[in-house]
Design a protein around this motif. Structure first.
Motif, PDB file in Angstrom:
ATOM      1  N   ASN A 159       0.824  -1.211   0.000  1.00  0.00           N
ATOM      2  CA  ASN A 159       0.000   0.000   0.000  1.00  0.00           C
ATOM      3  C   ASN A 159       0.857   1.259   0.000  1.00  0.00           C
ATOM      4  O   ASN A 159       1.911   1.318   0.633  1.00  0.00           O
ATOM      5  CB  ASN A 159      -0.888   0.033   1.239  1.00  0.00           C
ATOM      6  CG  ASN A 159      -1.845  -1.133   1.288  1.00  0.00           C
ATOM      7  OD1 ASN A 159      -1.951  -1.905   0.348  1.00  0.00           O
ATOM      8  ND2 ASN A 159      -2.538  -1.274   2.411  1.00  0.00           N
ATOM      9  N   MET A 160       0.370   2.270  -0.701  1.00  0.00           N
ATOM     10  CA  MET A 160       0.925   3.610  -0.611  1.00  0.00           C
ATOM     11  C   MET A 160      -0.249   4.542  -0.369  1.00  0.00           C
ATOM     12  O   MET A 160      -1.323   4.354  -0.954  1.00  0.00           O
ATOM     13  CB  MET A 160       1.664   4.020  -1.877  1.00  0.00           C
ATOM     14  CG  MET A 160       2.808   3.090  -2.251  1.00  0.00           C
ATOM     15  SD  MET A 160       3.757   3.676  -3.660  1.00  0.00           S
ATOM     16  CE  MET A 160       4.886   4.836  -2.840  1.00  0.00           C
ATOM     17  N   GLY A 161      -0.047   5.528   0.485  1.00  0.00           N
ATOM     18  CA  GLY A 161      -1.182   6.384   0.801  1.00  0.00           C
ATOM     19  C   GLY A 161      -0.789   7.755   1.279  1.00  0.00           C
ATOM     20  O   GLY A 161       0.390   8.067   1.459  1.00  0.00           O
ATOM     21  N   TRP A 162      -1.821   8.556   1.453  1.00  0.00           N
ATOM     22  CA  TRP A 162      -1.668   9.913   1.962  1.00  0.00           C
ATOM     23  C   TRP A 162      -2.566  10.091   3.178  1.00  0.00           C
ATOM     24  O   TRP A 162      -3.739   9.679   3.170  1.00  0.00           O
ATOM     25  CB  TRP A 162      -2.042  10.941   0.899  1.00  0.00           C
ATOM     26  CG  TRP A 162      -1.087  11.003  -0.240  1.00  0.00           C
ATOM     27  CD1 TRP A 162      -1.161  10.340  -1.433  1.00  0.00           C
ATOM     28  CD2 TRP A 162       0.121  11.770  -0.289  1.00  0.00           C
ATOM     29  NE1 TRP A 162      -0.087  10.634  -2.212  1.00  0.00           N
ATOM     30  CE2 TRP A 162       0.715  11.526  -1.540  1.00  0.00           C
ATOM     31  CE3 TRP A 162       0.755  12.660   0.590  1.00  0.00           C
ATOM     32  CZ2 TRP A 162       1.916  12.126  -1.929  1.00  0.00           C
ATOM     33  CZ3 TRP A 162       1.939  13.247   0.214  1.00  0.00           C
ATOM     34  CH2 TRP A 162       2.509  12.987  -1.037  1.00  0.00           C
ATOM     35  N   TYR A 163      -2.008  10.713   4.185  1.00  0.00           N
ATOM     36  CA  TYR A 163      -2.728  11.080   5.394  1.00  0.00           C
ATOM     37  C   TYR A 163      -2.566  12.586   5.581  1.00  0.00           C
ATOM     38  O   TYR A 163      -1.659  13.194   5.007  1.00  0.00           O
ATOM     39  CB  TYR A 163      -2.166  10.344   6.609  1.00  0.00           C
ATOM     40  CG  TYR A 163      -2.417   8.862   6.620  1.00  0.00           C
ATOM     41  CD1 TYR A 163      -1.758   8.010   5.736  1.00  0.00           C
ATOM     42  CD2 TYR A 163      -3.315   8.291   7.521  1.00  0.00           C
ATOM     43  CE1 TYR A 163      -1.999   6.643   5.739  1.00  0.00           C
ATOM     44  CE2 TYR A 163      -3.552   6.923   7.537  1.00  0.00           C
ATOM     45  CZ  TYR A 163      -2.889   6.115   6.647  1.00  0.00           C
ATOM     46  OH  TYR A 163      -3.126   4.762   6.661  1.00  0.00           O
ATOM     47  N   ARG A 164      -3.432  13.167   6.384  1.00  0.00           N
ATOM     48  CA  ARG A 164      -3.281  14.588   6.684  1.00  0.00           C
ATOM     49  C   ARG A 164      -3.615  14.846   8.141  1.00  0.00           C
ATOM     50  O   ARG A 164      -4.369  14.099   8.774  1.00  0.00           O
ATOM     51  CB  ARG A 164      -4.151  15.454   5.782  1.00  0.00           C
ATOM     52  CG  ARG A 164      -5.645  15.317   6.013  1.00  0.00           C
ATOM     53  CD  ARG A 164      -6.417  16.102   4.973  1.00  0.00           C
ATOM     54  NE  ARG A 164      -7.870  15.968   5.157  1.00  0.00           N
ATOM     55  CZ  ARG A 164      -8.774  16.367   4.260  1.00  0.00           C
ATOM     56  NH1 ARG A 164      -8.366  16.935   3.116  1.00  0.00           N
ATOM     57  NH2 ARG A 164     -10.052  16.212   4.493  1.00  0.00           N
ATOM     58  N   ASP A 175      -9.443  21.414   3.767  1.00  0.00           N
ATOM     59  CA  ASP A 175      -8.383  20.515   3.320  1.00  0.00           C
ATOM     60  C   ASP A 175      -7.013  20.943   3.853  1.00  0.00           C
ATOM     61  O   ASP A 175      -6.022  20.233   3.665  1.00  0.00           O
ATOM     62  CB  ASP A 175      -8.315  20.466   1.789  1.00  0.00           C
ATOM     63  CG  ASP A 175      -9.561  19.851   1.176  1.00  0.00           C
ATOM     64  OD1 ASP A 175     -10.029  20.394   0.148  1.00  0.00           O
ATOM     65  OD2 ASP A 175     -10.050  18.841   1.708  1.00  0.00           O
ATOM     66  N   THR A 176      -6.969  22.074   4.505  1.00  0.00           N
ATOM     67  CA  THR A 176      -5.709  22.579   5.048  1.00  0.00           C
ATOM     68  C   THR A 176      -5.123  21.630   6.078  1.00  0.00           C
ATOM     69  O   THR A 176      -5.847  21.109   6.941  1.00  0.00           O
ATOM     70  CB  THR A 176      -5.931  23.961   5.685  1.00  0.00           C
ATOM     71  OG1 THR A 176      -6.286  24.890   4.656  1.00  0.00           O
ATOM     72  CG2 THR A 176      -4.680  24.448   6.400  1.00  0.00           C
ATOM     73  N   GLY A 177      -3.813  21.423   5.996  1.00  0.00           N
ATOM     74  CA  GLY A 177      -3.135  20.562   6.958  1.00  0.00           C
ATOM     75  C   GLY A 177      -1.784  20.135   6.434  1.00  0.00           C
ATOM     76  O   GLY A 177      -1.379  20.528   5.337  1.00  0.00           O
ATOM     77  N   VAL A 178      -1.114  19.340   7.232  1.00  0.00           N
ATOM     78  CA  VAL A 178       0.145  18.733   6.802  1.00  0.00           C
ATOM     79  C   VAL A 178      -0.183  17.362   6.218  1.00  0.00           C
ATOM     80  O   VAL A 178      -0.843  16.550   6.877  1.00  0.00           O
ATOM     81  CB  VAL A 178       1.142  18.595   7.962  1.00  0.00           C
ATOM     82  CG1 VAL A 178       2.425  17.936   7.481  1.00  0.00           C
ATOM     83  CG2 VAL A 178       1.430  19.955   8.581  1.00  0.00           C
TER      84      VAL A 178
END
Length: 119
Positions: A32-37, A88-91
């Motif tokens: 798996n590859m993914g994005w978190y915030r 959607d703002t965040g790291v």
């Protein structure tokens, strides 16, 4: 193993950004590859994930606006973000489950890239 994320920035609501994350090191395989915030004062949350076969899963809040993709040959995952909203703002952090010459499957994290959406 290193995950290097890039592509963050500041945009107005309705704008677009594309994030990239490259995995490097003695990599044998990536699942798996993914994005978190993580927004200020909030817990880190899953944004999108893509498995090695190409299947994807998205948080309800981004469905229809964000698209995750990957280039297996380049060990790279992308996140195309359209119609951005202030919430959607965040790291944004990339994540990957990787097996290397020295270590069994384990999760790795990138350093995070800031996304700021103004109204």
């Amino acid at each position: 193993v290193q995950l290097q994320a890039s592509g963050g920035g500041s945009v107005h609501a309705g704008g677009s950004l594309k994030l990239s994350c490259v995995a490097s090191g003695s990599i044998i395989g990536i699942k798996n590859m993914g994005w978190y915030r993580q927004a200020p004062g909030k817990q880190r949350e899953l944004v999108a994930v893509i498995i090695s076969g190409g299947g994807t899963n998205y948080a309800d809040s981004v469905k229809g606006r964000f698209t995750i993709s990957r280039d297996n040959a380049a060990n790279t995952v992308y996140l195309q973000m359209n119609s951005l909203k202030p919430e959607d703002t965040g790291v944004y952090y990339c994540n990957a489950r990787i097996i290397t010459l020295l270590r069994d499957w384990m999760d790795y994290w990138g350093q995070g890239t800031q996304v700021t959406v103004s109204s």
